[in-house]
Design a protein around this motif. Structure first.
Motif, PDB file in Angstrom:
ATOM      1  N   HIS A  64      -6.101  -7.962   1.119  1.00 51.54           N
ATOM      2  CA  HIS A  64      -5.164  -6.919   1.594  1.00 51.54           C
ATOM      3  C   HIS A  64      -5.239  -5.726   0.649  1.00 51.54           C
ATOM      4  CE1 HIS A  64      -1.441  -5.173   3.271  1.00 51.54           C
ATOM      5  NE2 HIS A  64      -1.072  -4.955   2.022  1.00 51.54           N
ATOM      6  N   HIS A  66      -5.297  -1.016   0.473  1.00 53.67           N
ATOM      7  CA  HIS A  66      -5.049   0.273   1.148  1.00 53.67           C
ATOM      8  C   HIS A  66      -5.925   1.326   0.503  1.00 53.67           C
ATOM      9  CE1 HIS A  66      -1.367  -1.315   3.025  1.00 53.67           C
ATOM     10  NE2 HIS A  66      -1.028  -1.796   1.840  1.00 53.67           N
ATOM     11  N   HIS A 221       2.804  -6.037   6.973  1.00 57.24           N
ATOM     12  CA  HIS A 221       3.620  -6.353   5.791  1.00 57.24           C
ATOM     13  C   HIS A 221       4.856  -7.142   6.220  1.00 57.24           C
ATOM     14  CE1 HIS A 221       1.580  -2.568   4.352  1.00 57.24           C
ATOM     15  NE2 HIS A 221       1.328  -3.392   3.351  1.00 57.24           N
ATOM     16  N   HIS A 258       2.592 -10.239   1.554  1.00 65.63           N
ATOM     17  CA  HIS A 258       3.729 -10.392   0.615  1.00 65.63           C
ATOM     18  C   HIS A 258       4.629 -11.611   0.853  1.00 65.63           C
ATOM     19  CE1 HIS A 258       2.507  -6.707  -1.225  1.00 65.63           C
ATOM     20  NE2 HIS A 258       2.634  -6.038  -0.093  1.00 65.63           N
ATOM     21  N   ASP A 309      -3.385  -4.796  -2.643  1.00 63.06           N
ATOM     22  CA  ASP A 309      -2.428  -3.795  -2.175  1.00 63.06           C
ATOM     23  C   ASP A 309      -2.754  -2.381  -2.662  1.00 63.06           C
ATOM     24  OD1 ASP A 309      -0.325  -3.498  -0.432  1.00 63.06           O
ATOM     25  OD2 ASP A 309       1.247  -3.846  -1.914  1.00 63.06           O
TER      26      ASP A 309
HETATM   27 ZN   LIG Z   1       0.194  -3.382   1.497  1.00 60.42          ZN
END
Ligand SMILES: [Zn+2]
Length: 451
Positions: A64, A66, A221, A258, A309
């Motif tokens: 995961h 970004h 998320h 998460h 993340d």
């Molecule tokens: Zn994220």
């Protein structure tokens, strides 16, 4: 091609370390793993790459990330420091994603891909947002991934926070790209959603409808902060995971990132539906959102995987953070044991990658697996075995020891020289673009602060 004189770390279902090892690669696939003596005798005509005693390991996998957050590096957030995660979203991420145009999307991806090759991360699952440049944004990222030569899974995060038209554009971008990515070797796709907090029931239903027939799960998320749970209870009378389950979002192709504030019932639903839960300890510490129930996820048989993340694509740093975070959060040094973290980061992450690249064996060095691998210049001063390797990684390995990175049999970095991307040129282009991105960000954040 033969890679010889390596210490082969196989990972996979039965991790092994082969001293004086070698492996053979044909058309991007590992066809043989053994000792250097045996393989050189067996394949005398192969091109030989001497690993000179370095560790040869599967490349890292990030479950995961970004790319779009790259321009936040060094950026000041105006006004008083955000006091909690909802304020971080409002004052940092949401104004920043609005500031991205096509060039910024492309460069955000490129700088992260340079970083991934240098840190030996070969597969990345990205979650993208650029509300003012939605259409075609996943193509821009895919082109960057192609240039880099890495393996990636892409999606666009659908949200209602910018109105119904942009929500629809996000849905269409996912659906379009899921079809476009169908026959690509190193690029795959999933269906992105921001979070339960910002996706209402009507949009959620539209996403499920748009995903029909595309053979896809979702990437969303979940319960990163308690606000997500409170909002869901207040608005829908359901906890977040319950609501997603009832909407048809969970399942063996879905990633929920998460899950820090989920309750035991929700964890049970995630296990039952074989949903993937990604853990991002550096981000969780940075946002002050708490510690996920990692030991319960690991011992309870939930499909738990490791992401970053948007932090650096240095997955060993994420291993180390996971190892430390749960010990201090629980005041218990038995938490988050090294072997559990290794299982999550290698076996579980590999199985997740295989969901998106069906028919390919990823994340292990064995006959039949894709040749996604790294060379690591590590010199242990105590015995290193398959049994104690996780603790060598946590206490000894550094990503700066990665000297070479290969994906699908192609070298992307060799002896620390990047072969597919020009780091200096990409960084210069990003630096030239950054002031305009930061200016647009400031305009957006000023609107929020004025409210
Ligand atoms: Zn994220």
């Amino acid at each position: 091609m033969l890679i010889t004189n390596g210490k082969i770390v196989t990972w996979g279902d039965a991790p092994d370390v082969i001293e004086g090892g070698a492996l053979r690669i044909v058309d991007g696939i590992i066809t043989d793993v053994g000792t250097t003596t045996n393989l050189v005798a067996q394949y005398p005509d192969d091109e030989v790459v001497d690993a000179s005693g370095q560790y040869v390991m599967p490349g890292g996998i990030c479950a995961h990330t970004h790319f779009y957050g790259a321009f936040s590096r060094g950026m000041a957030i105006p006004g008083p420091a955000p006091k909690d995660f909802p304020e971080i979203l409002e004052r940092l991420w949401w104004p920043l994603d609005k500031a991205l145009d096509a060039d910024a999307v492309r460069l955000s991806a490129l700088v992260c891909l340079v970083d991934a090759i240098k840190h030996g991360t070969t597969t990345l699952v990205d979650h993208h947002a650029s509300p003012n440049a939605i259409v075609g944004s996943l193509d821009l990222i895919a082109d960057a991934v192609d240039r880099a030569g890495l393996r990636a899974v892409l999606c666009y995060e659908v949200t209602d926070r910018d109105g119904p038209e942009k929500a629809r554009a996000g849905i269409d971008e996912n659906a379009r790209f899921l079809k476009a990515a169908q026959d690509r070797e190193l690029i795959s796709a999933t269906f992105g959603l921001h979070a339960g907090l910002t996706v209402g029931d009507a949009t959620l239903a539209q996403c499920v409808e748009a995903a029909e027939g595309l053979d896809t799960g979702f990437h969303i998320h979940v319960a990163e902060h308690e606000a997500d749970e409170y909002h869901s209870l207040q608005q829908y009378g359901l906890r977040v995971v319950d609501r997603l389950h009832k909407s048809g979002i969970l399942g063996p192709k879905t990633i929920v990132a998460h899950c820090i504030h989920t309750d035991p019932w929700e964890l049970g639903l995630l296990r039952e539906t074989e949903t993937w839960v990604s853990h991002q300890p550096r981000s969780n510490m940075n946002n002050g959102v708490g510690a996920a129930p990692l030991d319960a996820l690991l011992s309870g048989g939930v499909n738990v995987v490791l992401g970053n993340d948007g932090f650096s694509n240095n997955m060993w740093a994420e291993w180390k953070a996971a190892y430390l975070l749960h010990k201090v959060a629980n005041r218990d040094p038995r938490r988050a044991p090294g072997d559990g973290i290794a299982r999550m980061a290698t076996q579980n992450n590999a199985r997740l990658a295989e969901v998106f690249f069906p028919g390919q064996r990823i994340g292990s060095l064995e006959a039949g697996a894709v040749a996604d691998l790294i060379l690591v210049d590590y010199h242990p001063f105590t015995p290193l075995t398959a049994g104690n390797l996780p603790w060598h990684i946590i206490f000894g390995f550094e990503s700066s020891m990665v000297t070479s990175t290969m994906v699908s049999g192609r070298w992307l970095m060799r002896d620390r020289e990047l072969l597919t991307l020009d780091e200096e040129a990409i960084a210069a282009e990003a630096r030239a673009l950054a002031p305009a991105v930061w200016q647009r960000y400031e305009r957006e954040v000023t609107k929020v602060l004025g409210e």
